[in-house]
Scaffold this motif. Sequence first.
Motif, mmCIF file in Angstrom:
data_model
loop_
_atom_site.group_PDB
_atom_site.id
_atom_site.type_symbol
_atom_site.label_atom_id
_atom_site.label_comp_id
_atom_site.label_asym_id
_atom_site.label_seq_id
_atom_site.Cartn_x
_atom_site.Cartn_y
_atom_site.Cartn_z
ATOM 1 N N CYS A 1 3.252 0.354 5.659
ATOM 2 C CA CYS A 1 2.041 -0.471 5.740
ATOM 3 C C CYS A 1 2.324 -1.897 6.191
ATOM 4 O O CYS A 1 1.411 -2.593 6.637
ATOM 5 C CB CYS A 1 1.318 -0.476 4.393
ATOM 6 N N THR B 1 -5.176 -3.641 9.318
ATOM 7 C CA THR B 1 -5.500 -2.499 8.463
ATOM 8 C C THR B 1 -7.001 -2.273 8.408
ATOM 9 O O THR B 1 -7.475 -1.128 8.388
ATOM 10 C CB THR B 1 -4.952 -2.725 7.042
ATOM 11 N N CYS C 1 -10.137 0.011 -5.847
ATOM 12 C CA CYS C 1 -9.516 0.205 -4.537
ATOM 13 C C CYS C 1 -8.479 -0.886 -4.291
ATOM 14 O O CYS C 1 -8.787 -2.081 -4.361
ATOM 15 C CB CYS C 1 -10.590 0.179 -3.451
ATOM 16 N N GLU C 2 -7.264 -0.473 -3.981
ATOM 17 C CA GLU C 2 -6.204 -1.439 -3.706
ATOM 18 C C GLU C 2 -6.510 -2.225 -2.430
ATOM 19 O O GLU C 2 -6.168 -3.414 -2.323
ATOM 20 C CB GLU C 2 -4.866 -0.712 -3.579
ATOM 21 N N LEU C 3 -7.158 -1.579 -1.461
ATOM 22 C CA LEU C 3 -7.494 -2.272 -0.224
ATOM 23 C C LEU C 3 -8.529 -3.364 -0.482
ATOM 24 O O LEU C 3 -8.426 -4.468 0.073
ATOM 25 C CB LEU C 3 -8.022 -1.266 0.803
ATOM 26 N N PHE D 1 0.817 -1.214 0.000
ATOM 27 C CA PHE D 1 0.000 0.000 0.000
ATOM 28 C C PHE D 1 0.852 1.267 0.000
ATOM 29 O O PHE D 1 0.527 2.232 -0.666
ATOM 30 C CB PHE D 1 -0.929 0.031 1.224
ATOM 31 N N CYS D 2 1.920 1.289 0.768
ATOM 32 C CA CYS D 2 2.674 2.538 0.937
ATOM 33 C C CYS D 2 3.676 2.777 -0.174
ATOM 34 O O CYS D 2 4.024 3.930 -0.463
ATOM 35 C CB CYS D 2 3.374 2.556 2.290
ATOM 36 N N PRO E 1 -4.276 4.863 -2.026
ATOM 37 C CA PRO E 1 -4.668 3.478 -2.366
ATOM 38 C C PRO E 1 -6.102 3.140 -1.962
ATOM 39 O O PRO E 1 -6.613 2.093 -2.349
ATOM 40 C CB PRO E 1 -3.668 2.641 -1.555
ATOM 41 N N CYS F 1 -0.840 5.280 4.998
ATOM 42 C CA CYS F 1 0.252 4.771 4.160
ATOM 43 C C CYS F 1 1.325 5.826 3.928
ATOM 44 O O CYS F 1 2.434 5.514 3.507
ATOM 45 C CB CYS F 1 -0.293 4.285 2.819
ATOM 46 N N ARG G 1 -6.651 -6.306 -2.276
ATOM 47 C CA ARG G 1 -5.719 -7.043 -1.420
ATOM 48 C C ARG G 1 -6.442 -7.776 -0.291
ATOM 49 O O ARG G 1 -5.997 -8.838 0.151
ATOM 50 C CB ARG G 1 -4.670 -6.084 -0.854
#
Length: 731
Positions: free
Chosen positions: A44, A115, A132-134, A32-33, A222, A175, A137
């Motif tokens: 992250c 997270t 959304c990356e979150l 993420f970071c 992210p 992040c 993942r």
Amino acid sequence: MKVTIDGVQVELPAGTSAIDAVFHAGQDVPFFCAHSYLSPVGACRMCLIESGSPRKNPDGTFVMEGEGDAATPKIFWFPKPMASCTMQATEGMHIRTAATSDVVAKAQAGMMEFTLLNHPLDCPTCDKGGACELQDRAFEYGYGASRFGFDRRHADKHYPLSDFVILDQERCIHCKRCVRYFEEVPGQEVLDFIERGGHTFIDTEEGGLPTGFQGNITDICPVGALLDNVARFRGRNWEYDHTPTTCTLCPAGCSITADARNGRLERVVARENRDVNEAWICDAGRFGHVFASEARLTKPLVRVNGELVETGWDEAIAAIRAGLGSHTPADLALFLHADSTLEEGAALEALAALTGTTSVDHWPRYPAEVLSNATLSDIATADAVVVLGADLGEEAPIVELRVLEMLRGGILPPEYAHGTAIADLRLVERPARKPEKLAVIGSASRLSANAGTFVEAANVDLLTLIRPDSEGARAALNLLNSAKSPVLILGADVLNGASAGAFATQLSDLVARTGAKVMAIPAAANSRGLSHLNLVPRSGGQGYAAVNHTRAAFISRLDPVATGQHLGGFTIVHDTHLTATAQAADVVLPAVTNYEKRGTTVNVEGRLLPLQQAALNAGEAVDLTRTLAAVAEALGLRTRIRGLKSAQALLQTRLGVDVTNLPEAGAIRPLGPVHTAPTGQPHRPQLWTERMTLRPDPWKATWVDRIESLVENKWELPMAGSGPQLTGGDD
């Protein structure tokens, strides 16, 4: 060096981060970071891997395991998983990812659980949903269910960091991408973490964000914590038609993605182009697109009894034929905006040759067209830059970012099989900048505050450097002379007063003395490209500055009336909106914006860049190429340029370049000599920041105003089940 990832050995250059080694080997690790153009910080803790390396004995030999020919260097593993973005891969290193290690899989799932601990479950209403990356993942690496039943942390939602950027503090996962972006890219320390632990949030101390490049944090976030307020609530990511194209608001030619929905341009985001804009765009390019879907001309207009009335194309062609009935085709002056595509310029040149007119011009332009030999990467990696007479924040903002990149060391991330390096270990937080490598001569600007040498002067030309008469000018000349790879950037203040002959001689002399590469900022997005076509006044013809002296004129996307000029004879206007000039014209033909065109433009460094057509609802509007074919029909002529393919074929003949299959990142090609002519008035480039407007909030307009109206009129709300009727006021 050789590195083994999940049992597969790969060759990598020295200095590669472990996360890039994993991706280069075709494996995956969540993060993420990390960001390709920002320093790696390991904030992250999602990119965990197991890693181990061989060790050497005191005599320099490797510690071995096994016996005889089967002996191999013994791998000493770290006792716990490590963050791969801040770890450098070394010779002989072994790496295990979640694909082969249960320890890594459990560690990553645990970090994902932490997270999500306080993250709100508002994905159905979040603009980032679907991109959304979150989300991605959590699906790939999370447990799939939460073990925590308590109430989540609550913080400010829809908190405005500025007019254009909205922060949702509950969604922030800390992040630190946005904080590092401001510190490392534009060099503005305006965002930071405030408080600690579960109370940590992102904010500014002064309030507000600096205009220029603030919108980039909405791209790199992210999650849905930082949102573009112009595009907020306009649609879901999967509802947009995504069109990769090129921004034409300035000569930099940044790569963008135009997102349209239901025929409206709703969002513009940056698209990576390592050679041009890297991963950034300016605020004008990001937030200045609302005009493309507001108050557009969608049908031709013809003046009847002094009033403009809507009509069809056939009637408009008939009106042009009647209006030009007392004129010869050579009487029709042809003027187009200099952000038009090469194909449109070729079509105009072909029509001018067909009619025999001598009054042809593209605007804006400078008297002398200087062909830059410096690229944007040359600026970023230079050891000295002198900016002469340019306000880069208005003329070409991305060039300003590349100068700032030079000041912090000019480190360009390497490229691997998976693309740009995800974690370049040479980048550091709060990088030291070297202002002594930059000299600025001219008016005060945003960049002058970063310069070691700044000379404020209202009137500047090349003689300011060739024969310096001040201590600051002499320091700038010494900077060019002492550098190994200097770059000289020329702006409007210098180019407005240039004359083709003397200016070229002076510039050649200065370049010969200093060895500097030159970047001259063109007057408009495609001024450089159109200068290679014969689109300037011929002998006895009138330029754009003398539009009021023409007997008849065709004006494409220019507005001379708004600048104090007046129209001469019969006038045909081709424009996207009803401008002051369109209101005074005899025939108005609807045009498409550059977001809706297919074609080619040439940026400040001479790079040919493709434009693609976004799915916008433009009614009966057409581009300049087809419009000129209609004008030729009204004149009783038949031009051979009637569409994109025929225009590109003519460009192949005229300039010797094939623009039909350009890569998305563009390509630098020689285009031959340029055509110049004196200008009648100086031009001061100004970025279209006035087009950075916010749309009305549809929710507020619908419900908040109604509630306020209820309160003001003392209406009585019905009880539950009593029906929809309200008492008081009008229905």
